[in-house]
Structure formats: C-alpha cells, structure tokens
Design a protein around this motif. Structure first.
Motif, PDB file in Angstrom:
ATOM      1  N   VAL A  10      39.070  92.525  54.988  1.00  0.00           N
ATOM      2  CA  VAL A  10      39.211  91.078  54.814  1.00  0.00           C
ATOM      3  C   VAL A  10      38.076  90.377  55.558  1.00  0.00           C
ATOM      4  N   PHE A  11      37.301  89.564  54.802  1.00  0.00           N
ATOM      5  CA  PHE A  11      36.164  88.819  55.349  1.00  0.00           C
ATOM      6  C   PHE A  11      36.323  87.339  55.072  1.00  0.00           C
ATOM      7  N   GLY A  12      35.831  86.504  55.975  1.00  0.00           N
ATOM      8  CA  GLY A  12      35.707  85.075  55.752  1.00  0.00           C
ATOM      9  C   GLY A  12      34.258  84.674  55.931  1.00  0.00           C
ATOM     10  N   GLY A  13      33.660  84.107  54.899  1.00  0.00           N
ATOM     11  CA  GLY A  13      32.253  83.714  54.967  1.00  0.00           C
ATOM     12  C   GLY A  13      32.010  82.383  54.288  1.00  0.00           C
ATOM     13  N   GLY A  14      32.832  81.398  54.611  1.00  0.00           N
ATOM     14  CA  GLY A  14      32.715  80.094  53.970  1.00  0.00           C
ATOM     15  C   GLY A  14      33.662  80.003  52.788  1.00  0.00           C
ATOM     16  N   CYS A  15      33.294  79.190  51.814  1.00  0.00           N
ATOM     17  CA  CYS A  15      34.121  78.986  50.624  1.00  0.00           C
ATOM     18  C   CYS A  15      34.379  80.315  49.930  1.00  0.00           C
ATOM     19  N   PHE A  16      35.639  80.612  49.667  1.00  0.00           N
ATOM     20  CA  PHE A  16      35.968  81.920  49.102  1.00  0.00           C
ATOM     21  C   PHE A  16      35.577  82.088  47.640  1.00  0.00           C
ATOM     22  N   TRP A  17      35.267  81.014  46.927  1.00  0.00           N
ATOM     23  CA  TRP A  17      34.904  81.141  45.518  1.00  0.00           C
ATOM     24  C   TRP A  17      33.661  82.014  45.345  1.00  0.00           C
ATOM     25  N   GLN A  90      29.810  76.389  56.784  1.00  0.00           N
ATOM     26  CA  GLN A  90      28.793  77.021  55.961  1.00  0.00           C
ATOM     27  C   GLN A  90      28.181  75.902  55.151  1.00  0.00           C
ATOM     28  N   GLY A  91      26.935  75.579  55.462  1.00  0.00           N
ATOM     29  CA  GLY A  91      26.275  74.466  54.781  1.00  0.00           C
ATOM     30  C   GLY A  91      27.045  73.185  54.985  1.00  0.00           C
ATOM     31  N   ASN A  92      27.378  72.512  53.881  1.00  0.00           N
ATOM     32  CA  ASN A  92      28.124  71.247  53.967  1.00  0.00           C
ATOM     33  C   ASN A  92      29.629  71.431  54.051  1.00  0.00           C
ATOM     34  N   ASP A  93      30.110  72.681  53.996  1.00  0.00           N
ATOM     35  CA  ASP A  93      31.543  72.959  54.159  1.00  0.00           C
ATOM     36  C   ASP A  93      31.815  73.080  55.656  1.00  0.00           C
ATOM     37  N   ILE A  94      32.521  72.107  56.194  1.00  0.00           N
ATOM     38  CA  ILE A  94      32.717  72.031  57.644  1.00  0.00           C
ATOM     39  C   ILE A  94      34.200  72.125  57.974  1.00  0.00           C
ATOM     40  N   GLY A  95      34.513  72.926  58.984  1.00  0.00           N
ATOM     41  CA  GLY A  95      35.882  73.074  59.464  1.00  0.00           C
ATOM     42  C   GLY A  95      36.150  74.525  59.820  1.00  0.00           C
ATOM     43  N   THR A  96      37.161  74.747  60.639  1.00  0.00           N
ATOM     44  CA  THR A  96      37.490  76.106  61.067  1.00  0.00           C
ATOM     45  C   THR A  96      37.868  77.005  59.903  1.00  0.00           C
ATOM     46  N   GLN A  97      38.309  76.430  58.788  1.00  0.00           N
ATOM     47  CA  GLN A  97      38.682  77.235  57.623  1.00  0.00           C
ATOM     48  C   GLN A  97      37.464  77.910  56.983  1.00  0.00           C
ATOM     49  N   CYS A 160      30.408  74.253  42.106  1.00  0.00           N
ATOM     50  CA  CYS A 160      30.021  75.585  41.635  1.00  0.00           C
ATOM     51  C   CYS A 160      28.581  75.605  41.138  1.00  0.00           C
ATOM     52  N   SER A 161      28.197  74.605  40.355  1.00  0.00           N
ATOM     53  CA  SER A 161      26.838  74.621  39.816  1.00  0.00           C
ATOM     54  C   SER A 161      25.790  74.328  40.889  1.00  0.00           C
ATOM     55  N   ALA A 162      26.148  73.533  41.898  1.00  0.00           N
ATOM     56  CA  ALA A 162      25.182  73.186  42.943  1.00  0.00           C
ATOM     57  C   ALA A 162      25.107  74.202  44.074  1.00  0.00           C
ATOM     58  N   VAL A 163      26.228  74.827  44.421  1.00  0.00           N
ATOM     59  CA  VAL A 163      26.280  75.698  45.597  1.00  0.00           C
ATOM     60  C   VAL A 163      26.544  77.160  45.229  1.00  0.00           C
ATOM     61  N   VAL A 164      27.629  77.399  44.518  1.00  0.00           N
ATOM     62  CA  VAL A 164      28.050  78.767  44.241  1.00  0.00           C
ATOM     63  C   VAL A 164      27.072  79.472  43.296  1.00  0.00           C
ATOM     64  N   GLY A 165      26.729  78.833  42.199  1.00  0.00           N
ATOM     65  CA  GLY A 165      25.852  79.447  41.200  1.00  0.00           C
ATOM     66  C   GLY A 165      24.525  79.928  41.773  1.00  0.00           C
ATOM     67  N   PRO A 166      23.791  79.067  42.491  1.00  0.00           N
ATOM     68  CA  PRO A 166      22.518  79.527  43.061  1.00  0.00           C
ATOM     69  C   PRO A 166      22.685  80.690  44.050  1.00  0.00           C
ATOM     70  N   LYS A 167      23.757  80.667  44.818  1.00  0.00           N
ATOM     71  CA  LYS A 167      23.998  81.762  45.761  1.00  0.00           C
ATOM     72  C   LYS A 167      24.278  83.063  45.013  1.00  0.00           C
ATOM     73  N   ILE A 168      25.029  82.978  43.938  1.00  0.00           N
ATOM     74  CA  ILE A 168      25.331  84.166  43.138  1.00  0.00           C
ATOM     75  C   ILE A 168      24.056  84.714  42.496  1.00  0.00           C
TER      76      ILE A 168
END
Length: 184
Positions: A10-17, A90-97, A160-168
């Motif tokens: 189990v890993f946590g690395g920012g947004c799980f999507w 992670q980037g603009n996603d801020i919070g302990t989650q 997804c198109s701005a953050v997730v897609g480019p990372k993928i």
C-alpha cells in the motif's frame, strides 16, 4: 492452489487516480485499488478524507506477483510518480491526505521500504530530504466505486487532462522503454 508469490503493498503518493492508473499498467501487477489508510475514521468517505480530519491518506493497494515484478521495482515506480520531498502535498493538491506514505505489513517489508527510500534519496533525483512516512498498515479501506479506474473513464475531466494525463504519458515513456508495461 494458492500462489505464495502474490503479495500486496500500500502506497500513498498524492491523488490516487494517477497512482492507481500507472500501477495497473505494470507487468506483474494483478490489480491496483484506490483507497484510504493511515487514519482513525472507520470506513471513511472521500469527502471525509478530503476534509483532512480523518488522518487518512489517499493510497493505492497493489496486488502483484513477486515472480514477475519485485518490491524494489514497485518502489522505483512509487518514487518516480511523485515528489517525496513535498510534505503533505503533491503539486497543487494540498493536505495530509496527499502525503507521501508507505504502509508496511511486517518487519521485513518495513526494512525493505526504509532501504528503498534511502536508495532513492541517494540518487539525487529529487532535490531535498524525503518526507515519506513509513508506517504499519492497520487497515486499508477501498475508495468508492466511482474512484476505481477514474482516469480511464474520465480522461477529459479537467484535473485528469491537466495533471493525471501528462504524468501518465511520462510514466509510459519511461517504464515502456524499460519493458515494464503490459501489452496494450
């Protein structure tokens, strides 16, 4: 007949999507499931976790065949996918989650996680000290159904198109060149 080579991590690395999508592309990964871990609230909802009041992180539970992909390779992917020097974000996603976290199941896995973090930090890929939390896994709670495979169903959603897609795409290029990805 039970396959003793089937493991979970189990890993946590920012947004799980994004994390879930990438791990599901790897040879040897049977499934990656978005969820929550590390907090005190039982059966938390996405809204509760996003409030920052549950103590949970967005995480992914990865079921894999250790005969095909090693724990160390999974750790390499984990440290590729996010910046482990950012505390509670992670980037603009801020919070302990959104914290960088590894949840281990036993002492051997804890030692592997600590060794992998030291090895990754020594590469100098990320500028700064790693803040990844390495903690004992108490319980993993799967996220709501609509979060599972979210990117695959919603690639044009603005986040997804701005953050997730480019990372993928970056992930696919790097790990595809290494031959680690499942055939499409």
């Amino acid at each position: 007949m039970k396959n003793n080579n089937i493991q979970t991590v189990v890993f946590g690395g920012g947004c799980f999507w994004c994390v879930e999508s990438c791990f599901n592309m790897l040879n040897g990964v049977e499934k990656a499931v978005s969820g929550y871990a590390g907090g005190l609230t039982e059966n938390p909802t996405y809204e509760e976790v996003c409030s920052g009041n549950t103590g949970h992180a967005e995480v992914v539970e990865i079921t894999y065949d250790s005969n095909v992909i090693s724990y160390e390779q999974l750790m390499e992917v984990f440290y590729f996918l996010h910046d482990p020097t950012q505390l509670n974000r992670q980037g603009n996603d801020i919070g302990t989650q959104y914290r960088s976290s590894i949840f281990y199941q036993d002492a051997e896995e804890m030692e592997k996680a600590e060794a992998a973090m030291k090895a990754s930090e020594a590469t100098g890929k990320w500028n700064g000290k790693y803040v990844t939390q390495i903690s004992k896994l108490d319980v993993f709670y799967p996220a709501e159904t609509y979060h599972q495979g979210y990117y695959e169903v919603n690639p044009n959603q603005p986040y997804c198109s701005a953050v997730v897609g480019p990372k993928i795409q970056k992930f696919k290029k790097h790990f595809g060149d290494l031959g680690w990805l499942k055939a499409e």
